[in-house]
Scaffold this motif. Sequence first.
Motif, PDB file in Angstrom:
ATOM      1  N   ALA A 100       0.846  -1.201   0.000  1.00  0.00           N
ATOM      2  CA  ALA A 100       0.000   0.000   0.000  1.00  0.00           C
ATOM      3  C   ALA A 100       0.874   1.241   0.000  1.00  0.00           C
ATOM      4  CB  ALA A 100      -0.936  -0.023   1.195  1.00  0.00           C
ATOM      5  N   SER A 101       1.424   1.533  -1.160  1.00  0.00           N
ATOM      6  CA  SER A 101       2.338   2.656  -1.309  1.00  0.00           C
ATOM      7  C   SER A 101       2.419   3.019  -2.773  1.00  0.00           C
ATOM      8  CB  SER A 101       3.725   2.265  -0.793  1.00  0.00           C
ATOM      9  OG  SER A 101       4.675   3.269  -1.083  1.00  0.00           O
ATOM     10  N   LEU A 102       2.682   4.314  -3.040  1.00  0.00           N
ATOM     11  CA  LEU A 102       2.874   4.738  -4.419  1.00  0.00           C
ATOM     12  C   LEU A 102       4.200   4.218  -4.966  1.00  0.00           C
ATOM     13  CD1 LEU A 102       1.670   8.455  -4.268  1.00  0.00           C
ATOM     14  CD2 LEU A 102       0.411   6.469  -5.101  1.00  0.00           C
ATOM     15  N   VAL A 103       5.188   4.146  -4.090  1.00  0.00           N
ATOM     16  CA  VAL A 103       6.544   3.779  -4.492  1.00  0.00           C
ATOM     17  C   VAL A 103       6.863   2.413  -3.896  1.00  0.00           C
ATOM     18  CG1 VAL A 103       8.977   4.397  -4.396  1.00  0.00           C
ATOM     19  CG2 VAL A 103       7.226   6.181  -4.574  1.00  0.00           C
ATOM     20  N   PRO A 104       7.293   1.459  -4.714  1.00  0.00           N
ATOM     21  CA  PRO A 104       7.525   0.110  -4.206  1.00  0.00           C
ATOM     22  C   PRO A 104       8.841  -0.027  -3.461  1.00  0.00           C
ATOM     23  CG  PRO A 104       8.052   0.205  -6.526  1.00  0.00           C
ATOM     24  CD  PRO A 104       7.499   1.555  -6.167  1.00  0.00           C
ATOM     25  N   SER A 105       8.838  -0.938  -2.515  1.00  0.00           N
ATOM     26  CA  SER A 105      10.050  -1.277  -1.778  1.00  0.00           C
ATOM     27  C   SER A 105      10.661  -2.550  -2.364  1.00  0.00           C
ATOM     28  CB  SER A 105       9.704  -1.509  -0.310  1.00  0.00           C
ATOM     29  OG  SER A 105      10.806  -2.039   0.395  1.00  0.00           O
ATOM     30  N   VAL A 106      11.933  -2.775  -2.075  1.00  0.00           N
ATOM     31  CA  VAL A 106      12.573  -4.032  -2.468  1.00  0.00           C
ATOM     32  C   VAL A 106      12.591  -5.024  -1.309  1.00  0.00           C
ATOM     33  CG1 VAL A 106      13.983  -2.908  -4.236  1.00  0.00           C
ATOM     34  CG2 VAL A 106      14.898  -3.220  -1.911  1.00  0.00           C
ATOM     35  N   TRP A 107      12.047  -4.614  -0.170  1.00  0.00           N
ATOM     36  CA  TRP A 107      12.076  -5.455   1.026  1.00  0.00           C
ATOM     37  C   TRP A 107      10.760  -6.199   1.199  1.00  0.00           C
ATOM     38  CZ3 TRP A 107      16.858  -5.819   2.242  1.00  0.00           C
ATOM     39  CH2 TRP A 107      17.710  -4.725   2.066  1.00  0.00           C
ATOM     40  N   ALA A 108      10.827  -7.479   1.311  1.00  0.00           N
ATOM     41  CA  ALA A 108       9.634  -8.307   1.435  1.00  0.00           C
ATOM     42  C   ALA A 108       8.789  -7.920   2.643  1.00  0.00           C
ATOM     43  CB  ALA A 108      10.025  -9.785   1.515  1.00  0.00           C
ATOM     44  N   SER A 109       9.436  -7.496   3.707  1.00  0.00           N
ATOM     45  CA  SER A 109       8.717  -7.161   4.943  1.00  0.00           C
ATOM     46  C   SER A 109       7.783  -5.970   4.779  1.00  0.00           C
ATOM     47  CB  SER A 109       9.708  -6.887   6.075  1.00  0.00           C
ATOM     48  OG  SER A 109      10.555  -5.800   5.732  1.00  0.00           O
ATOM     49  N   ARG A 110       7.988  -5.200   3.725  1.00  0.00           N
ATOM     50  CA  ARG A 110       7.161  -4.009   3.500  1.00  0.00           C
ATOM     51  C   ARG A 110       5.863  -4.329   2.756  1.00  0.00           C
ATOM     52  NH1 ARG A 110      10.293   0.713   4.013  1.00  0.00           N
ATOM     53  NH2 ARG A 110      11.857   0.253   5.619  1.00  0.00           N
ATOM     54  N   TYR A 111       5.716  -5.533   2.282  1.00  0.00           N
ATOM     55  CA  TYR A 111       4.558  -5.874   1.466  1.00  0.00           C
ATOM     56  C   TYR A 111       3.419  -6.401   2.337  1.00  0.00           C
ATOM     57  CZ  TYR A 111       6.944  -4.592  -2.685  1.00  0.00           C
ATOM     58  OH  TYR A 111       7.574  -3.843  -3.652  1.00  0.00           O
ATOM     59  N   ASP A 112       2.220  -5.988   1.971  1.00  0.00           N
ATOM     60  CA  ASP A 112       1.050  -6.261   2.789  1.00  0.00           C
ATOM     61  C   ASP A 112       0.319  -7.537   2.398  1.00  0.00           C
ATOM     62  OD1 ASP A 112       0.941  -2.919   2.159  1.00  0.00           O
ATOM     63  OD2 ASP A 112       1.029  -3.591   4.248  1.00  0.00           O
ATOM     64  N   TYR A 113       0.362  -7.877   1.127  1.00  0.00           N
ATOM     65  CA  TYR A 113      -0.384  -9.039   0.646  1.00  0.00           C
ATOM     66  C   TYR A 113       0.486  -9.850  -0.295  1.00  0.00           C
ATOM     67  CZ  TYR A 113      -4.257  -6.274   2.408  1.00  0.00           C
ATOM     68  OH  TYR A 113      -5.087  -5.523   3.212  1.00  0.00           O
ATOM     69  N   TRP A 114       0.272 -11.169  -0.254  1.00  0.00           N
ATOM     70  CA  TRP A 114       1.069 -12.105  -1.056  1.00  0.00           C
ATOM     71  C   TRP A 114       0.161 -13.117  -1.743  1.00  0.00           C
ATOM     72  CZ3 TRP A 114       6.420 -11.958  -1.442  1.00  0.00           C
ATOM     73  CH2 TRP A 114       7.061 -11.053  -0.603  1.00  0.00           C
ATOM     74  N   GLY A 115       0.590 -13.525  -2.937  1.00  0.00           N
ATOM     75  CA  GLY A 115      -0.059 -14.644  -3.590  1.00  0.00           C
ATOM     76  C   GLY A 115       0.488 -15.963  -3.073  1.00  0.00           C
ATOM     77  N   GLN A 116      -0.044 -17.055  -3.591  1.00  0.00           N
ATOM     78  CA  GLN A 116       0.344 -18.382  -3.114  1.00  0.00           C
ATOM     79  C   GLN A 116       1.605 -18.900  -3.809  1.00  0.00           C
ATOM     80  OE1 GLN A 116      -1.853 -17.866  -5.449  1.00  0.00           O
ATOM     81  NE2 GLN A 116      -1.338 -19.359  -7.032  1.00  0.00           N
ATOM     82  N   GLY A 117       1.995 -18.261  -4.881  1.00  0.00           N
ATOM     83  CA  GLY A 117       3.209 -18.642  -5.588  1.00  0.00           C
ATOM     84  C   GLY A 117       2.942 -19.544  -6.771  1.00  0.00           C
ATOM     85  N   THR A 118       3.837 -19.479  -7.757  1.00  0.00           N
ATOM     86  CA  THR A 118       3.771 -20.354  -8.920  1.00  0.00           C
ATOM     87  C   THR A 118       5.185 -20.861  -9.212  1.00  0.00           C
ATOM     88  OG1 THR A 118       2.994 -20.550 -11.214  1.00  0.00           O
ATOM     89  CG2 THR A 118       4.016 -18.457 -10.603  1.00  0.00           C
ATOM     90  N   GLN A 119       5.294 -22.150  -9.489  1.00  0.00           N
ATOM     91  CA  GLN A 119       6.603 -22.768  -9.688  1.00  0.00           C
ATOM     92  C   GLN A 119       7.112 -22.515 -11.101  1.00  0.00           C
ATOM     93  OE1 GLN A 119       8.589 -24.776  -7.460  1.00  0.00           O
ATOM     94  NE2 GLN A 119      10.106 -24.488  -9.101  1.00  0.00           N
ATOM     95  N   VAL A 120       8.356 -22.085 -11.186  1.00  0.00           N
ATOM     96  CA  VAL A 120       9.062 -21.956 -12.458  1.00  0.00           C
ATOM     97  C   VAL A 120      10.279 -22.863 -12.394  1.00  0.00           C
ATOM     98  CG1 VAL A 120      10.408 -20.427 -13.936  1.00  0.00           C
ATOM     99  CG2 VAL A 120       8.277 -19.613 -12.906  1.00  0.00           C
ATOM    100  N   THR A 121      10.380 -23.772 -13.342  1.00  0.00           N
ATOM    101  CA  THR A 121      11.498 -24.695 -13.402  1.00  0.00           C
ATOM    102  C   THR A 121      12.151 -24.583 -14.763  1.00  0.00           C
ATOM    103  OG1 THR A 121      10.383 -26.229 -11.895  1.00  0.00           O
ATOM    104  CG2 THR A 121      12.248 -27.088 -13.160  1.00  0.00           C
TER     105      THR A 121
END
Length: 124
Positions: A100-121
């Motif tokens: 929830a910010s106009l400018v993104p962070s590179v730190w994972a701890s700053r993110y409010d919501y996450w998806g479940q992930g998708t595997q790339v091999t």
Amino acid sequence: QVQLVESGGGLVQAGGSLRLSCAASGRAFSDYAMAWFRQAPGKEREVVAVISVSGISTYYVDSVKGRFTISRDNAKNTVYLQMNSLKPEDTAVYFCAAQASLVPSVWASRYDYWGQGTQVTVSP
């Protein structure tokens, strides 16, 4: 509350391409900076690319610069990660995240919501 659902992962040979998508629902997508992170087995989660609310500002980790492109379509509530010239070291679970910010962070701890992930091999 924002729900994020990734898609587009899979198995690809080295040198190939994949396009990941992350569809958001819930609160206004255009209020959130977005990012893609990845986590390989036995390694910490790392940022791959981030994008501002407007889509004008982006950041890429050095290892993917020139190969990956992050973009967003605020009308479709979707963020994308185009991955070209894939390498075996790109193998990981890829997560999209919303901040929830106009400018993104590179730190994972700053993110409010996450998806479940998708595997790339990526095979050699």
